[in-house]
Design a protein around this motif. Structure first.
Motif, PDB file in Angstrom:
ATOM      1  N   ARG A   1     -33.350  42.755 -34.301  1.00  0.00           N
ATOM      2  CA  ARG A   1     -34.412  42.446 -35.159  1.00  0.00           C
ATOM      3  C   ARG A   1     -35.339  41.829 -34.280  1.00  0.00           C
ATOM      4  O   ARG A   1     -36.658  42.197 -34.668  1.00  0.00           O
ATOM      5  CB  ARG A   1     -34.113  41.368 -36.074  1.00  0.00           C
ATOM      6  CG  ARG A   1     -35.216  40.694 -37.051  1.00  0.00           C
ATOM      7  CD  ARG A   1     -34.850  39.711 -37.551  1.00  0.00           C
ATOM      8  NE  ARG A   1     -35.018  38.272 -36.759  1.00  0.00           N
ATOM      9  CZ  ARG A   1     -34.778  37.175 -37.102  1.00  0.00           C
ATOM     10  NH1 ARG A   1     -34.324  36.712 -38.126  1.00  0.00           N
ATOM     11  NH2 ARG A   1     -34.787  36.014 -35.989  1.00  0.00           N
ATOM     12  N   ASP A   2     -35.298  41.015 -33.345  1.00  0.00           N
ATOM     13  CA  ASP A   2     -36.523  40.684 -32.538  1.00  0.00           C
ATOM     14  C   ASP A   2     -36.980  41.413 -31.430  1.00  0.00           C
ATOM     15  O   ASP A   2     -38.063  41.647 -31.116  1.00  0.00           O
ATOM     16  CB  ASP A   2     -35.799  39.174 -31.762  1.00  0.00           C
ATOM     17  CG  ASP A   2     -36.280  38.059 -32.492  1.00  0.00           C
ATOM     18  OD1 ASP A   2     -36.380  38.236 -33.754  1.00  0.00           O
ATOM     19  OD2 ASP A   2     -36.546  36.984 -32.128  1.00  0.00           O
ATOM     20  N   TYR A   3     -36.054  42.452 -30.880  1.00  0.00           N
ATOM     21  CA  TYR A   3     -36.547  43.292 -29.852  1.00  0.00           C
ATOM     22  C   TYR A   3     -36.973  44.644 -30.234  1.00  0.00           C
ATOM     23  O   TYR A   3     -37.621  45.573 -29.624  1.00  0.00           O
ATOM     24  CB  TYR A   3     -35.640  43.558 -28.647  1.00  0.00           C
ATOM     25  CG  TYR A   3     -35.765  42.018 -27.846  1.00  0.00           C
ATOM     26  CD1 TYR A   3     -36.790  42.175 -26.804  1.00  0.00           C
ATOM     27  CD2 TYR A   3     -35.122  41.129 -28.240  1.00  0.00           C
ATOM     28  CE1 TYR A   3     -36.792  41.065 -26.097  1.00  0.00           C
ATOM     29  CE2 TYR A   3     -35.117  39.829 -27.468  1.00  0.00           C
ATOM     30  CZ  TYR A   3     -35.944  39.647 -26.564  1.00  0.00           C
ATOM     31  OH  TYR A   3     -36.258  38.400 -25.514  1.00  0.00           O
ATOM     32  N   GLY A   4     -36.636  45.215 -31.482  1.00  0.00           N
ATOM     33  CA  GLY A   4     -37.087  46.497 -32.083  1.00  0.00           C
ATOM     34  C   GLY A   4     -38.367  46.564 -32.004  1.00  0.00           C
ATOM     35  O   GLY A   4     -39.058  47.654 -31.490  1.00  0.00           O
ATOM     36  N   PRO A   5     -39.492  45.676 -32.261  1.00  0.00           N
ATOM     37  CA  PRO A   5     -40.834  45.969 -32.471  1.00  0.00           C
ATOM     38  C   PRO A   5     -41.045  46.010 -31.034  1.00  0.00           C
ATOM     39  O   PRO A   5     -42.504  46.595 -30.712  1.00  0.00           O
ATOM     40  CB  PRO A   5     -41.422  44.587 -32.925  1.00  0.00           C
ATOM     41  CG  PRO A   5     -40.311  43.964 -33.672  1.00  0.00           C
ATOM     42  CD  PRO A   5     -38.958  44.421 -33.282  1.00  0.00           C
ATOM     43  N   LYS A   6     -40.377  45.730 -29.949  1.00  0.00           N
ATOM     44  CA  LYS A   6     -40.946  45.978 -28.620  1.00  0.00           C
ATOM     45  C   LYS A   6     -40.220  47.134 -27.869  1.00  0.00           C
ATOM     46  O   LYS A   6     -40.384  47.347 -26.727  1.00  0.00           O
ATOM     47  CB  LYS A   6     -40.354  44.653 -27.792  1.00  0.00           C
ATOM     48  CG  LYS A   6     -40.945  43.329 -28.103  1.00  0.00           C
ATOM     49  CD  LYS A   6     -40.458  42.308 -27.470  1.00  0.00           C
ATOM     50  CE  LYS A   6     -41.220  41.000 -28.126  1.00  0.00           C
ATOM     51  NZ  LYS A   6     -40.486  39.635 -27.251  1.00  0.00           N
TER      52      LYS A   6
END
Length: 268
Positions: free
Chosen positions: A170-175
């Motif tokens: 969830r937290d690193y998908g946007p990156k």
């Protein structure tokens, strides 16, 4: 498909727990696929043998020590030129129950099977962000359903790996980083054979018969080979899984799909 991120196989990979079992098989698979590979494990002798075989970078370390893991990641990045793939196969079976006298065993199970992978993720993710890479963590069907008797710490740790996987996805998908977990069942590895040896001695049977006994209700009726789980790891790390993140891939021959309350019914 022209997007190189989606088409590519791992190029710069770090594999933990690489001195045996699934870790060795995964390192071999990535090397066969053309990746430059760094490997780490507590067993420095076996690690060197594997590194010499593959032309890999050997980085022996205690996988439960955050400072040591930091050094491993930095050395891997320096040696390989970056990281686009990290596969964390480290793990150990530590016997213990919920009784007070087993609290140290419980803590050890968490340190090896949960905390080490958490530390690794924290150290590796900044580098994976740079190359929009992939992280594969190693859970177990014990993280989905209760493990064998005496494995409360292992079971808790593997359930924790699943939670960490989903949170990181969830937290690193946007990156641009994908994070997934593999949940194997029984595998023919030194870790698995430790349990099989106990069962074989108790029942007066061979190791092969012990494996057959533990998988008699698994739809595929057998344990996995390390290379089969390595293939799953390689898939999740590759561009073939470019839209897969936050996923927990069960590779247990169908065992987790079986309702144990129906096992005494005859097949139609």
């Amino acid at each position: 498909m022209n997007d190189p991120v989606r088409r590519r196989k791992p190029e710069l990979a770090l594999v933990t727990g690489a001195a045996g079992g699934v870790g060795s098989a995964t390192a071999r698979r990535l090397a066969e696929d053309g990746a430059k590979v760094a490997v780490t494990d507590l067993n420095a002798e076996r690690l060197k043998e594997l590194a010499d075989e593959l032309g890999a970078v050997a980085l022996p370390a205690d996988g439960t020590d955050r400072a040591a893991i930091h050094d491993v990641v930095e050395q891997a990045v320096a040696s390989l030129g970056g990281l686009d793939t990290v596969i964390a196969t480290q793990g150990a079976a530590v016997s213990g129950t919920a009784r007070p006298e087993h609290v140290e065993a419980y803590q050890r199970a968490l340190d090896v099977n949960l905390h080490g992978s958490f530390y690794l993720a924290g150290e590796a993710l900044p580098h994976l962000v740079q190359r929009q890479g992939s992280l594969v963590l190693f859970a177990s069907t014990a993280g989905l359903i209760a493990g064998p008797p005496g494995t409360v710490g292992y079971t808790a740790a593997k359930a924790g790996i699943i939670g960490i996987t989903r949170w990181l996805a969830r937290d690193y998908g946007p990156k641009g980083v994908r994070v997934n977990a593999v949940c194997p069942g029984w595998i023919r590895t030194p870790l698995g054979e430790g349990a099989m040896a106990y069962l074989a001695k108790r029942e007066g049977i061979t190791l092969d018969e012990a494996y057959a006994l533990t998988t008699k209700h698994v739809p595929l009726r057998r344990a996995a080979e390390p290379e089969e789980i390595a293939s799953v790891c390689a898939f999740l790390a590759s561009g073939d899984a470019s839209m897969v993140t936050g996923h927990v891939l069960v590779a247990d021959g169908g065992g987790a799909a079986v309702d144990s309350s129906t096992l005494e019914f005859d097949a139609p």
